[in-house]
Design an enzyme around this catalytic site. Structure first.
Site, mmCIF file in Angstrom:
data_model
loop_
_atom_site.group_PDB
_atom_site.id
_atom_site.type_symbol
_atom_site.label_atom_id
_atom_site.label_comp_id
_atom_site.label_asym_id
_atom_site.label_seq_id
_atom_site.Cartn_x
_atom_site.Cartn_y
_atom_site.Cartn_z
ATOM 1 N N LYS A 68 -0.586 -2.558 -6.022
ATOM 2 C CA LYS A 68 -1.381 -1.422 -5.547
ATOM 3 C C LYS A 68 -2.836 -1.827 -5.324
ATOM 4 O O LYS A 68 -3.495 -2.361 -6.224
ATOM 5 C CB LYS A 68 -1.294 -0.284 -6.569
ATOM 6 C CG LYS A 68 -2.008 1.000 -6.158
ATOM 7 C CD LYS A 68 -1.804 2.061 -7.231
ATOM 8 C CE LYS A 68 -2.464 3.373 -6.870
ATOM 9 N NZ LYS A 68 -2.269 4.389 -7.937
ATOM 10 N N GLU A 115 6.218 6.155 -8.472
ATOM 11 C CA GLU A 115 5.230 5.414 -9.254
ATOM 12 C C GLU A 115 5.431 5.727 -10.738
ATOM 13 O O GLU A 115 5.743 6.862 -11.108
ATOM 14 C CB GLU A 115 3.821 5.822 -8.822
ATOM 15 C CG GLU A 115 2.720 5.014 -9.508
ATOM 16 C CD GLU A 115 1.322 5.430 -9.088
ATOM 17 O OE1 GLU A 115 0.418 4.589 -9.137
ATOM 18 O OE2 GLU A 115 1.138 6.614 -8.717
ATOM 19 N N CYS A 128 0.892 5.701 -3.895
ATOM 20 C CA CYS A 128 0.087 6.841 -4.331
ATOM 21 C C CYS A 128 -1.306 6.925 -3.689
ATOM 22 O O CYS A 128 -1.427 7.315 -2.527
ATOM 23 C CB CYS A 128 0.000 6.838 -5.853
ATOM 24 S SG CYS A 128 -0.440 8.456 -6.574
#
Length: 276
Positions: free
Chosen positions: A114, A40, A159
Site C-alpha cells: 500500500k 483490507e 483503501c
C-alpha cells in the site's frame, strides 16, 4: 468472468478471521467465481495499531500466506488477500500493508505494498497509519487468464489509495481493465465518499472496479462502512452489499471495457500526463 468481493467484520483473532475467510471463499467458489478478493485487514483488526507488528510475516512464508495459497488450490480460485502485515525494510516497529494475488495453483503471482497511508483526525476519530506502516512505492498489476480465454490485466490498490487518481491512471496506462480496491473505510469517511470515489475511478479509467470491504462494528470498537461494490466501466453499480459479512458476486465482461474505450476514447485524449 465471475468475480466475488468478500465483505467481512474481522476480529482481533487471526485464526478466527482465517476460518471465516475460508467459509466465505468457499461460498464464492460455489457461486462459480474465478476471482475472489478479500478486504483490507481481513486477517486481523487489532485492538491497537501495533498489534500488526507481532503478526508480521516474511515475504514468501507465514500462516496467512500459507492460508491464501492453500485456499487458492483447494477452491481452484484466483485469490487476492486484501492485506496482511509483512516485515518492513524500515525497522522492527513498522510493517508493510501488503496485498497478495495467488493463482489457482497456489502460486503468489503479484505483491502490492500500500502506497498511500491513511491519516484522519476530526477531533473524535484519529487514525495515522504512518505510525506503524511503511509505504510502498510501486504500482502493480498482474495478468489473469480467465476461463473464456481472455487475459485480464488487473490493477492492485488498497483503501486510501482510492483518493489518489494518479495511481489508477498509471494502472490504466499499463492496460488495466479491472481495478481492485480491498478496503476498510471508516463509517465516517465511507458514508461521505466511498461510492462516489469508486464510481469516479471506474468512469475516468473506463475500467471495472471491484472493492471488497470491511463492513460492520468490530471487536476493537472500530466501525467500518462496508458497501462492497462491483462497478462497470460506465460507472454503473453492478453488485453491492451494504453491511455484514457476505459475498458479492458478479459477472464482468472484458467486451464492456473495449466498447466503452472505443465509444469514449478519453484515455487516448489525455494531454497532461503529469504535473511537474
Amino acid at each position: 468472468m465471475k468475480v466475488s468481493a468478500i465483505q467481512m467484520i474481522s476480529s482481533v483473532e487471526r485464526e478466527a478471521n482465517l476460518a471465516r475467510a475460508h467459509a466465505l471463499l468457499g461460498e464464492a467458489a460455489a457461486a462459480g467465481a474465478e476471482l475472489a478478493v478479500l478486504p483490507e485487514y481481513f486477517c486481523v483488526m487489532g485492538r491497537r495499531d501495533t498489534d500488526k507488528i507481532a503478526l508480521r510475516e516474511q515475504p514468501g512464508d507465514g500462516p496467512v500466506q500459507r492460508f491464501l495459497a492453500d485456499a487458492a488450490r483447494e477452491f481452484g480460485l484466483w485469490i487476492v488477500g486484501g492485506t496482511l502485515p509483512l516485515v518492513s525494510p524500515e525497522d522492527e516497529q513498522h510493517v508493510l500493508n501488503t496485498s497478495l494475488a495467488f493463482s489457482p495453483a497456489g502460486d503468489c503471482v503479484a505483491r502490492y505494498d500500500k502506497i498511500h497511508l491513511f491519516h484522519y483526525d476530526n477531533g473524535t476519530e484519529r487514525y495515522d497509519e504512518r505510525r506503524v506502516i511503511t509505504p510502498g512505492t510501486q504500482p502493480v498489476l498482474f495478468e489473469l487468464p480467465s476461463r473464456d480465454g481472455h487475459v485480464w490485466r488487473v490493477g492492485m490498490s488498497v483503501c486510501y489509495d482510492l483518493r489518489f487518481p494518479e495511481l489508477y491512471r498509471a494502472l490504466a496506462a499499463r492496460g488495466a481493465e479491472l481495478l481492485l480496491v480491498p478496503s476498510a473505510f471508516t463509517h465516517t469517511t465511507g458514508s461521505a465518499h466511498w461510492e462516489v470515489l469508486l464510481r469516479a475511478r471506474a468512469i475516468e479509467n473506463l475500467a471495472w472496479a471491484m472493492a471488497p470491504a470491511q463492513g460492520g462494528t468490530h471487536e476493537n470498537g472500530r466501525r467500518t462502512w462496508g458497501q462492497s461494490l462491483v462497478v462497470d466501466p460506465w460507472g454503473t453499480i453492478a453488485a453491492q452489499r451494504a453491511t455484514g459479512e457476505g459475498v458479492v458476486s458478479c459477472d464482468i465482461d472484458s467486451a464492456q471495457v473495449a466498447k466503452a474505450r472505443q465509444q469514449l476514447p478519453a484515455l487516448a485524449h489525455r494531454v497532461i500526463a503529469a504535473w511537474a
